[in-house]
Design an enzyme around this catalytic site. Structure first.
Site, PDB file in Angstrom:
ATOM      1  N   ASP A  85      -1.096  -3.447  -3.680  1.00  0.00           N
ATOM      2  CA  ASP A  85      -1.927  -2.294  -3.305  1.00  0.00           C
ATOM      3  C   ASP A  85      -3.403  -2.587  -3.575  1.00  0.00           C
ATOM      4  O   ASP A  85      -3.734  -3.631  -4.159  1.00  0.00           O
ATOM      5  CB  ASP A  85      -1.467  -1.018  -4.027  1.00  0.00           C
ATOM      6  N   GLU A 105      -5.906 -10.487  -2.047  1.00  0.00           N
ATOM      7  CA  GLU A 105      -6.780 -10.400  -0.857  1.00  0.00           C
ATOM      8  C   GLU A 105      -8.249 -10.326  -1.274  1.00  0.00           C
ATOM      9  O   GLU A 105      -9.015  -9.495  -0.775  1.00  0.00           O
ATOM     10  CB  GLU A 105      -6.417  -9.154  -0.020  1.00  0.00           C
ATOM     11  N   GLU A 127       0.802  -1.233   0.000  1.00  0.00           N
ATOM     12  CA  GLU A 127       0.000   0.000   0.000  1.00  0.00           C
ATOM     13  C   GLU A 127       0.834   1.283   0.000  1.00  0.00           C
ATOM     14  O   GLU A 127       0.637   2.151   0.846  1.00  0.00           O
ATOM     15  CB  GLU A 127      -0.976  -0.022   1.187  1.00  0.00           C
TER      16      GLU A 127
HETATM   17  C1  XIL Z   1      -5.886  -6.795   7.788  1.00  0.00           C
HETATM   18  C2  XIL Z   1      -6.304  -8.044   8.514  1.00  0.00           C
HETATM   19  O1  XIL Z   1      -7.357  -8.674   7.828  1.00  0.00           O
HETATM   20  C3  XIL Z   1      -6.720  -7.707   9.912  1.00  0.00           C
HETATM   21  O2  XIL Z   1      -7.001  -8.892  10.631  1.00  0.00           O
HETATM   22  C4  XIL Z   1      -5.603  -6.927  10.608  1.00  0.00           C
HETATM   23  O3  XIL Z   1      -6.044  -6.529  11.869  1.00  0.00           O
HETATM   24  C5  XIL Z   1      -5.236  -5.712   9.792  1.00  0.00           C
HETATM   25  O4  XIL Z   1      -4.881  -6.104   8.494  1.00  0.00           O
HETATM   26  N1  XIL Z   1      -4.980  -4.634   3.305  1.00  0.00           N
HETATM   27  C6  XIL Z   1      -3.905  -5.413   3.663  1.00  0.00           C
HETATM   28  C7  XIL Z   1      -4.089  -6.472   4.670  1.00  0.00           C
HETATM   29  O5  XIL Z   1      -2.827  -5.311   3.071  1.00  0.00           O
HETATM   30  O6  XIL Z   1      -2.881  -6.777   5.319  1.00  0.00           O
HETATM   31  C8  XIL Z   1      -5.166  -6.093   5.659  1.00  0.00           C
HETATM   32  O7  XIL Z   1      -5.375  -7.156   6.547  1.00  0.00           O
HETATM   33  C9  XIL Z   1      -6.438  -5.741   4.921  1.00  0.00           C
HETATM   34  C10 XIL Z   1      -6.234  -4.577   3.999  1.00  0.00           C
END
Ligand code: XIL
Length: 367
Positions: free
Chosen positions: A212, A275, A169
């Site tokens: 990102d 994700e 990010e």
């Molecule tokens: C989030 C997790 O899902 C949570 O459990 C944690 O508390 C914070 O991070 N983008 C990302 C991930 O790159 O690492 C994030 O994950 C969600 C958004």
């Protein structure tokens, strides 16, 4: 070159292998995945059995204590990403020492179940634990701690991890580079270049990603990320792949996800849908039927899988879901949803597959 535990007949693409592969593009061996067996044809086979690419899910050691969770995960997925326990906020203790208990346990679980591990994340603007905060302003000391951290963590899992999100990010919603304690002490782009170089030295076969979100809904942000990738490569960062988180709402315009994946893939590097979740959340009162929302969700998931599969084989790193069952999703926790109204991932609260599961299975399926 590493053997791929999720696909024993497949090797994990290192950057060097990737560059060689670019020269040989078009000569992919279609016989590397055997044709579907009877179980696949009858529909009882799992996602990991049928998918032509690694399929991942984020996990935590706490959830692995739940047997139903563990069994579903191991049956359906061939890759894991630690949801939290490989981030600096977990690993760096206040006194400057490191804790590897949970990440080690996740790596062991993956090995036991022939899964790959994708690590996230070596740097992230969001986390500056006290061990680093304390050094804020003392650039040499901050840098020494940073070098020690990245080298130790990437080095510990050398040969055990298929890839790392090295930079997570880096671009804000307007397309500007984010500023953070890391960028102030180490330089906005210099710390990214250095993190890639350190990670590469520590684990030369790991595919190193820049990752990102909102790549599909914000084309200007995507363009900014792509310009950053160009600059980092020009400065000598061994970037091995691009991760697109793909946290989308069910109202994402059809075509956006595919366009983002195609655009990001224009570097010729592997792409990680890193994700994926498709949220029911909307800004307005939503009176649509649940079935309608599930269908929209499945369509967007199918578009994602199709776009990944349309890339040359060497560019398909993996598709990772951000949560196993709806109840496990980060979107079910505050500040997003405290009332159980979101249903963002492949399995419902009870662990039953949703239409999105079939969409992904069909999209990623070996033909
Ligand atoms: C989030 C997790 O899902 C949570 O459990 C944690 O508390 C914070 O991070 N983008 C990302 C991930 O790159 O690492 C994030 O994950 C969600 C958004």
């Amino acid at each position: 070159m590493m053997q791929d535990p999720a696909f024993p007949n497949r090797e994990i693409t290192s950057r060097r292998a990737f560059l060689g592969a670019v020269l040989a593009l078009g000569s992919c061996d279609a016989t590397r995945f055997p044709s579907p067996d009877l179980e696949v044809q009858t529909g009882s086979a799992s996602l990991r059995d049928t998918a032509a690419v690694p399929v991942g899910c984020c996990v935590s050691t706490a959830r692995l204590r739940d047997t139903a969770y563990r069994d579903l995960l191991a049956r359906q997925f061939s890759q894991i990403t630690p949801e939290w326990e490989m981030k600096v906020g977990y690993i760096a203790r206040d006194d400057g020492s490191f804790r590897f208990d949970a990440p080690d346990a996740l790596v062991a679980f993956a090995a036991e179940h022939r899964m790959r591990v994708h690590g996230t994340t070596l740097t992230w603007y969001k986390h500056t634990p006290p061990a680093f905060q304390r050094l804020d302003g003392d650039r040499p000391a901050f840098r020494a701690a940073f070098v020690r951290y990245v080298s130790a963590v990437a080095g510990r899992y050398r040969g055990k991890i298929s890839g790392w999100d090295v930079v997570n990010e880096p671009v804000d919603d307007d397309g500007a580079l984010r500023t953070s304690t890391w960028t102030r002490n180490l330089g906005a782009e210099d710390h990214m270049v250095e993190a890639f170089q350190l990670a590469h030295e520590a684990d030369p076969d790991a595919v190193l990603f820049i990752n990102d979100y909102d790549m599909e809904s914000k084309p200007a942000k995507r363009a900014a990320l792509m310009r950053l990738v160009e600059r980092l490569i020009a400065k000598g960062a061994p970037i091995g792949g691009i991760g697109t988180q793909t946290h989308v709402p069910i109202d994402e315009a059809p075509g956006d996800i595919g366009a983002a994946i195609r655009d990001l893939a224009s570097f010729g590097l592997p792409i990680h849908v890193s994700e994926l979740d498709v949220s029911f959340r909307g800004a307005r009162l939503d009176l649509r039927m649940r079935e309608q929302k599930l269908a929209l969700q499945a369509d967007l998931a199918r578009e994602t899988a199709d776009a990944l599969m349309a890339l040359p084989e060497r560019q398909r790193y993996a598709l990772t879901m951000w949560g196993l069952r709806d109840q496990d999703s980060w979107l079910r926790s505050p500040p997003f949803d405290q009332f159980g109204v979101d249903h963002p991932v492949l399995f419902d609260d009870a662990g039953a597959p949703k239409p999105m599961y079939d969409a992904i299975k069909l999209g990623l399926g070996r033909s």
